[in-house]
Design a protein around this motif. Structure first.
Motif, PDB file in Angstrom:
ATOM      1  N   CYS A  41       0.759  -1.319  -0.154  1.00 56.14           N
ATOM      2  CA  CYS A  41       0.089   0.030  -0.004  1.00 56.14           C
ATOM      3  C   CYS A  41       0.720   1.173  -0.048  1.00 56.14           C
ATOM      4  O   CYS A  41       2.034   1.267   0.154  1.00 56.14           O
ATOM      5  CB  CYS A  41      -1.001   0.157   1.245  1.00 56.14           C
ATOM      6  SG  CYS A  41      -0.099  -0.018   2.728  1.00 56.14           S
ATOM      7  N   GLN A  42       0.031   2.285  -0.479  1.00 58.48           N
ATOM      8  CA  GLN A  42       0.800   3.730  -0.354  1.00 58.48           C
ATOM      9  C   GLN A  42       1.534   3.891   1.200  1.00 58.48           C
ATOM     10  O   GLN A  42       0.767   3.506   2.129  1.00 58.48           O
ATOM     11  CB  GLN A  42      -0.140   4.947  -0.732  1.00 58.48           C
ATOM     12  CG  GLN A  42      -0.193   4.950  -2.101  1.00 58.48           C
ATOM     13  CD  GLN A  42       0.782   5.339  -3.091  1.00 58.48           C
ATOM     14  OE1 GLN A  42       1.890   5.261  -2.760  1.00 58.48           O
ATOM     15  NE2 GLN A  42       0.355   5.817  -4.184  1.00 58.48           N
ATOM     16  N   LYS A  43       2.642   4.642   0.972  1.00 57.05           N
ATOM     17  CA  LYS A  43       2.988   5.175   2.423  1.00 57.05           C
ATOM     18  C   LYS A  43       2.160   5.904   3.093  1.00 57.05           C
ATOM     19  O   LYS A  43       1.460   6.807   2.492  1.00 57.05           O
ATOM     20  CB  LYS A  43       4.336   5.845   2.199  1.00 57.05           C
ATOM     21  CG  LYS A  43       5.337   6.309   3.289  1.00 57.05           C
ATOM     22  CD  LYS A  43       6.311   7.366   3.206  1.00 57.05           C
ATOM     23  CE  LYS A  43       5.942   8.477   2.753  1.00 57.05           C
ATOM     24  NZ  LYS A  43       7.021   9.544   2.404  1.00 57.05           N
ATOM     25  N   THR A  59       9.888   1.281  -5.697  1.00 58.57           N
ATOM     26  CA  THR A  59       9.320   1.333  -6.674  1.00 58.57           C
ATOM     27  C   THR A  59      10.674   0.893  -7.576  1.00 58.57           C
ATOM     28  O   THR A  59      11.967   0.904  -7.125  1.00 58.57           O
ATOM     29  CB  THR A  59       9.259   2.609  -7.416  1.00 58.57           C
ATOM     30  OG1 THR A  59       9.734   3.550  -7.279  1.00 58.57           O
ATOM     31  CG2 THR A  59       7.866   3.480  -6.970  1.00 58.57           C
ATOM     32  N   GLY A  84       4.465   7.466  -4.194  1.00 70.54           N
ATOM     33  CA  GLY A  84       4.876   6.239  -4.431  1.00 70.54           C
ATOM     34  C   GLY A  84       6.356   5.443  -4.521  1.00 70.54           C
ATOM     35  O   GLY A  84       6.568   4.630  -5.069  1.00 70.54           O
ATOM     36  N   LEU A 114       6.767   2.332  -0.616  1.00 70.98           N
ATOM     37  CA  LEU A 114       5.530   1.854  -0.134  1.00 70.98           C
ATOM     38  C   LEU A 114       5.652   1.107   0.969  1.00 70.98           C
ATOM     39  O   LEU A 114       6.746   0.826   1.509  1.00 70.98           O
ATOM     40  CB  LEU A 114       5.156   0.789  -1.301  1.00 70.98           C
ATOM     41  CG  LEU A 114       5.064   1.623  -2.774  1.00 70.98           C
ATOM     42  CD1 LEU A 114       5.067   0.494  -3.959  1.00 70.98           C
ATOM     43  CD2 LEU A 114       4.105   2.443  -2.951  1.00 70.98           C
TER      44      LEU A 114
END
Length: 167
Positions: free
Chosen positions: A5-7, A24, A36, A39
């Motif tokens: 999930c997103q930070k 990434t 992004g 994460l």
């Protein structure tokens, strides 16, 4: 299984869930894409609560199916989903597209969760509607200036509850 999930999306998780950092594939796209680069990986068994603004959309991607989204709309995805933030090609897309230089690309198979109103977009929309300059300012109560406080009665500063002896 594992969910990425997103930070900042993680609110809480069971003690049996391991939280790791994910990155990434491309440092440049993650760094310059804004959203992004870092994460959160969530693995193990138990309950997880993540935050999402607006409508929460679940999308099951088939093998090889590609979904391109605005980076801020991503909440999370299953570990089998390939995640990348490529640069948007074409001058017109960059200038008139409204999404900036980068878009998030998710390639299946796996489940993806998206949010309809990312917090940054919501804040931007609210700020856009707040009057700037002139007009009425925000009312901020100041201590000792009336309008509330600690319940002081008729100016004696004492307790005005029944049975008190202010004197």
């Amino acid at each position: 299984g594992k969910i990425v999930c997103q930070k900042g999306a993680l609110l809480c998780a069971s003690h049996t869930v391991d939280i790791t950092m994910e990155f990434t594939k491309s440092f440049g796209s993650g760094f310059f894409g804004g959203e992004g680069f870092v994460l959160q990986g969530l693995s193990g068994t138990g309950d997880v609560m993540v935050k999402a603004g607006g409508a929460l959309i679940r999308r099951d991607l088939r093998e090889g199916e590609v979904l391109r989204i605005s980076s801020g709309c991503l909440v999370g995805f299953q570990a089998g989903v390939e995640y990348d933030i490529p640069m948007v090609p074409g001058f017109k897309n960059v200038v008139f597209g409204g999404e900036g230089l980068f878009m998030t690309t998710l390639t299946g198979p796996g489940t993806v969760w998206l949010q309809g109103q990312p917090p940054q977009r919501m804040i931007s929309e609210i700020a856009r509607r707040v009057p700037s300059g002139g007009g009425i300012g925000l009312a901020v109560p100041l201590p000792g200036m009336g309008g509330g406080g600690d319940g002081g009665g008729e100016g004696d500063g004492g307790d005005s509850s029944p049975g008190s002896t202010a004197g």
